[in-house]
Design a protein around this motif. Sequence first.
Motif, PDB file in Angstrom:
ATOM      1  N   ALA A  26      -3.008   2.266  25.127  1.00 44.12           N
ATOM      2  CA  ALA A  26      -2.052   1.410  25.561  1.00 44.12           C
ATOM      3  C   ALA A  26      -0.779   1.966  26.056  1.00 44.12           C
ATOM      4  O   ALA A  26       0.063   1.494  26.456  1.00 44.12           O
ATOM      5  CB  ALA A  26      -1.511   0.749  24.083  1.00 44.12           C
ATOM      6  N   GLU A  27      -0.811   3.296  25.922  1.00 44.28           N
ATOM      7  CA  GLU A  27       0.262   3.989  26.599  1.00 44.28           C
ATOM      8  C   GLU A  27      -0.377   5.452  27.134  1.00 44.28           C
ATOM      9  O   GLU A  27      -0.240   6.446  26.888  1.00 44.28           O
ATOM     10  CB  GLU A  27       1.491   4.790  25.517  1.00 44.28           C
ATOM     11  CG  GLU A  27       2.586   5.197  26.074  1.00 44.28           C
ATOM     12  CD  GLU A  27       3.562   5.533  24.949  1.00 44.28           C
ATOM     13  OE1 GLU A  27       4.345   6.240  25.456  1.00 44.28           O
ATOM     14  OE2 GLU A  27       3.193   5.620  23.847  1.00 44.28           O
ATOM     15  N   PRO A  28      -0.827   5.287  28.374  1.00 44.42           N
ATOM     16  CA  PRO A  28      -1.529   6.099  29.313  1.00 44.42           C
ATOM     17  C   PRO A  28      -0.782   7.225  29.380  1.00 44.42           C
ATOM     18  O   PRO A  28      -1.127   8.601  29.533  1.00 44.42           O
ATOM     19  CB  PRO A  28      -1.953   5.577  30.432  1.00 44.42           C
ATOM     20  CG  PRO A  28      -1.770   4.223  30.412  1.00 44.42           C
ATOM     21  CD  PRO A  28      -0.934   3.857  29.275  1.00 44.42           C
ATOM     22  N   ARG A  29       0.631   7.266  29.445  1.00 45.22           N
ATOM     23  CA  ARG A  29       1.412   8.490  29.675  1.00 45.22           C
ATOM     24  C   ARG A  29       2.257   8.755  28.561  1.00 45.22           C
ATOM     25  O   ARG A  29       3.236   9.445  28.779  1.00 45.22           O
ATOM     26  CB  ARG A  29       2.584   8.054  30.992  1.00 45.22           C
ATOM     27  CG  ARG A  29       1.738   7.680  32.272  1.00 45.22           C
ATOM     28  CD  ARG A  29       1.199   8.394  32.879  1.00 45.22           C
ATOM     29  NE  ARG A  29       2.005   9.494  33.480  1.00 45.22           N
ATOM     30  CZ  ARG A  29       1.252  10.824  34.014  1.00 45.22           C
ATOM     31  NH1 ARG A  29       0.248  10.762  34.187  1.00 45.22           N
ATOM     32  NH2 ARG A  29       2.330  11.521  34.635  1.00 45.22           N
ATOM     33  N   THR A  76     -12.636   2.597  26.717  1.00 44.23           N
ATOM     34  CA  THR A  76     -11.695   2.768  25.760  1.00 44.23           C
ATOM     35  C   THR A  76     -10.415   1.878  25.809  1.00 44.23           C
ATOM     36  O   THR A  76      -9.569   1.953  25.253  1.00 44.23           O
ATOM     37  CB  THR A  76     -11.265   4.244  25.457  1.00 44.23           C
ATOM     38  OG1 THR A  76     -11.058   4.814  27.079  1.00 44.23           O
ATOM     39  CG2 THR A  76     -12.363   5.000  25.013  1.00 44.23           C
ATOM     40  N   GLY A  77     -10.375   1.060  26.916  1.00 45.62           N
ATOM     41  CA  GLY A  77      -9.321   0.121  27.459  1.00 45.62           C
ATOM     42  C   GLY A  77      -8.232   0.620  28.125  1.00 45.62           C
ATOM     43  O   GLY A  77      -7.247  -0.120  28.059  1.00 45.62           O
ATOM     44  N   PHE A  78      -8.350   1.783  28.807  1.00 45.93           N
ATOM     45  CA  PHE A  78      -7.357   1.945  29.914  1.00 45.93           C
ATOM     46  C   PHE A  78      -7.374   1.194  30.951  1.00 45.93           C
ATOM     47  O   PHE A  78      -6.250   0.940  31.388  1.00 45.93           O
ATOM     48  CB  PHE A  78      -7.512   3.527  30.421  1.00 45.93           C
ATOM     49  CG  PHE A  78      -7.196   4.489  29.551  1.00 45.93           C
ATOM     50  CD1 PHE A  78      -5.926   5.029  29.388  1.00 45.93           C
ATOM     51  CD2 PHE A  78      -8.010   5.059  28.460  1.00 45.93           C
ATOM     52  CE1 PHE A  78      -5.580   6.158  28.430  1.00 45.93           C
ATOM     53  CE2 PHE A  78      -7.729   6.142  27.610  1.00 45.93           C
ATOM     54  CZ  PHE A  78      -6.508   6.715  27.838  1.00 45.93           C
ATOM     55  N   PHE A  79      -8.378   0.300  31.261  1.00 43.39           N
ATOM     56  CA  PHE A  79      -8.453  -0.687  32.406  1.00 43.39           C
ATOM     57  C   PHE A  79      -9.320  -1.474  32.216  1.00 43.39           C
ATOM     58  O   PHE A  79     -10.385  -1.322  31.528  1.00 43.39           O
ATOM     59  CB  PHE A  79      -8.234   0.330  33.833  1.00 43.39           C
ATOM     60  CG  PHE A  79      -9.312   0.951  34.233  1.00 43.39           C
ATOM     61  CD1 PHE A  79     -10.564   0.624  34.521  1.00 43.39           C
ATOM     62  CD2 PHE A  79      -9.138   2.515  34.137  1.00 43.39           C
ATOM     63  CE1 PHE A  79     -11.544   1.363  34.905  1.00 43.39           C
ATOM     64  CE2 PHE A  79     -10.121   3.418  34.442  1.00 43.39           C
ATOM     65  CZ  PHE A  79     -11.431   2.752  34.962  1.00 43.39           C
ATOM     66  N   PRO A  80      -9.312  -2.499  32.687  1.00 47.49           N
ATOM     67  CA  PRO A  80     -10.675  -3.735  32.435  1.00 47.49           C
ATOM     68  C   PRO A  80     -11.839  -3.050  32.914  1.00 47.49           C
ATOM     69  O   PRO A  80     -12.075  -2.668  34.044  1.00 47.49           O
ATOM     70  CB  PRO A  80     -10.063  -4.914  33.277  1.00 47.49           C
ATOM     71  CG  PRO A  80      -8.748  -4.798  33.575  1.00 47.49           C
ATOM     72  CD  PRO A  80      -8.564  -3.302  33.515  1.00 47.49           C
ATOM     73  N   PRO A  99      -5.381   4.619  35.759  1.00 45.88           N
ATOM     74  CA  PRO A  99      -4.578   4.877  34.378  1.00 45.88           C
ATOM     75  C   PRO A  99      -5.557   5.549  33.559  1.00 45.88           C
ATOM     76  O   PRO A  99      -6.636   5.553  33.298  1.00 45.88           O
ATOM     77  CB  PRO A  99      -4.462   3.504  33.700  1.00 45.88           C
ATOM     78  CG  PRO A  99      -4.654   2.565  35.145  1.00 45.88           C
ATOM     79  CD  PRO A  99      -5.359   3.285  36.101  1.00 45.88           C
ATOM     80  N   GLY A 100      -4.893   6.910  32.834  1.00 48.48           N
ATOM     81  CA  GLY A 100      -5.586   7.600  32.014  1.00 48.48           C
ATOM     82  C   GLY A 100      -5.987   9.005  32.818  1.00 48.48           C
ATOM     83  O   GLY A 100      -6.269   9.883  32.097  1.00 48.48           O
ATOM     84  N   ALA A 101      -6.194   8.970  34.145  1.00 44.17           N
ATOM     85  CA  ALA A 101      -6.519   9.930  34.889  1.00 44.17           C
ATOM     86  C   ALA A 101      -5.182  10.790  35.351  1.00 44.17           C
ATOM     87  O   ALA A 101      -4.330  10.297  35.535  1.00 44.17           O
ATOM     88  CB  ALA A 101      -7.150   9.464  36.109  1.00 44.17           C
TER      89      ALA A 101
END
Lengths: 292, 254
Positions: free
Chosen positions: B33-36, B61-65, B88-90
């Motif tokens: 929900a808060e990648p950063r 895990t829900g970082f993107f669809p 997102p997340g990388a």
Amino acid sequence: MRSAFIEELVALAAVHDNIALIVGDLGFGVIEPFADRFPDRFFNAGVAEQNMASMAAGMASEGYHVFTYSIANFPTFRCAEQIRNDIAYHGLPVTTVAVGAGLAYGSLGYSHHAVQDYALMRAMPGMMIAAPGDPLEVRACLRWLVANPGPSYLRLGKSGDPRFHDAVPDIEPGKWLTLRDGDRILLSTGAALGAALARAQSSHQGFGVCSLPLWGMATKASQLDQASTAQTVIAMEDHLADGGFGSWLWEAVSADPAIAARISSIALSDTVCGQVGSQAALNAIGGLTCTQ
Amino acid sequence: MVARADASHIGSALSITDIVAVLYSGALRVDPAEPRMPGRDRFILSKGHACVAIYAALAETGFFPRELLKSYGTDQSPLMAHISHKVPGAEFSAGALGHGLSFGTGKALAAARRGFDWRTVVLMSDGEMAEGSNWEAMMFAAHHRLDRLTAIIDYNKLQSLGTVADTLGLEPLAAKLTAFGWTVREVDGHDHAALATVLSPTRWEAGKPQALIAHTTKGKGVGFMENRVEWHYKSPNPEQLAEALAGLAENGDA
């Protein structure tokens, strides 16, 4: 330029607590004022420029504006891919600082002749080249780079470079600084400014002299208007003609062939490669300065 | 994903899939929900060519669809075929080898100087240990006692043209890493329980960066891909994909 660099960096670091300096085991007699005052933000990466550049990117990704410092080609060519991928592609605020640019280390041989660095750095999207022409332009460049953090390259001469401005000039990317007016212009970047001013009093009497300390791929668009106001523009650089500042300027105005026809360049010939001597001697051999 | 994109490197991705699964099922402190999220652990994939394993974990895990996974490797997809920091997340884009550990060292240094406790975890390949920059980073991280930095070496013992042993042998790897000032552990890189234990946030040894040698199998889980160099390059055709998925389903891994 080196002492102006460190004085200004210390002054800026006193205000901006995210400024860090990493040196590649070089800078004796230069970097101590920073290291002594900001020990938590000073690192010696050792003789390991690839790690220095990537690590600077990693720190920058966590909020630091990192200055990496070494001499000649070590902080650029040795770690070109780290600058390309880790710093420039990620858009991170790392300023790569090279001292002894051009032929300042003329007697030390080809390894220490930084005459292809523009070609490398200007090929990177988003890279701002800061090539000051005197110690006051060094201060102006540093202030601009800190106010506008991003991937950048600061190309410095050595110690004892003469001053050509009365005060720290106001600079903006792509904007020519006028030192002498004229319809025909010698447009210099970096430490070629002294050579440009000398030519304006000898081989190129009557020419105006401008300096362009901030340039790069992103500032090409602003060149055509400025070039169109001059009858002739001769780009000057202490760098090989191939891939250098003159090439950049010509590319920048080439959409208008009439303007492009007014552009020429005085740069170093490759005959200087492999030669050894003082900076003055090599600049003359390379064709940057007049030999009379 | 790989079959749809006709992409390479499936063997490299399967090699790290169990490690990535453990990292993203609790070992790493991250929040989709808060990648950063400022206090997150920083995970860096240095062997960027194995990115499908990360993209799958991030989607799972829900970082993107999950739907986005179908675009992998297609024109202008954010999911390019080497890990991208625009996903997102990388944290970091890799592709050229020998960059991730140095970048991670910079992050770990930043955290140490600012007194943050979050970890930096860098997943590397065995072949890329031939890059000198890694050993530069090893020296720096040990000298500066960066004990929140963990390097996981995916030691599947195969590289581009053959075995690591026949290319530039790494052995004695653990001794080398120890000599460089790191604290070293070895693990079966497909044993989830062992991985979860060793990758927990607890420091192994104060003042030392951590190197985890994960013994793995390239192409793990798909019989006809395991330990075969060609699956560094090939993309499975429809029949091979069906066979691979059937095999994984039979083993309960799909």
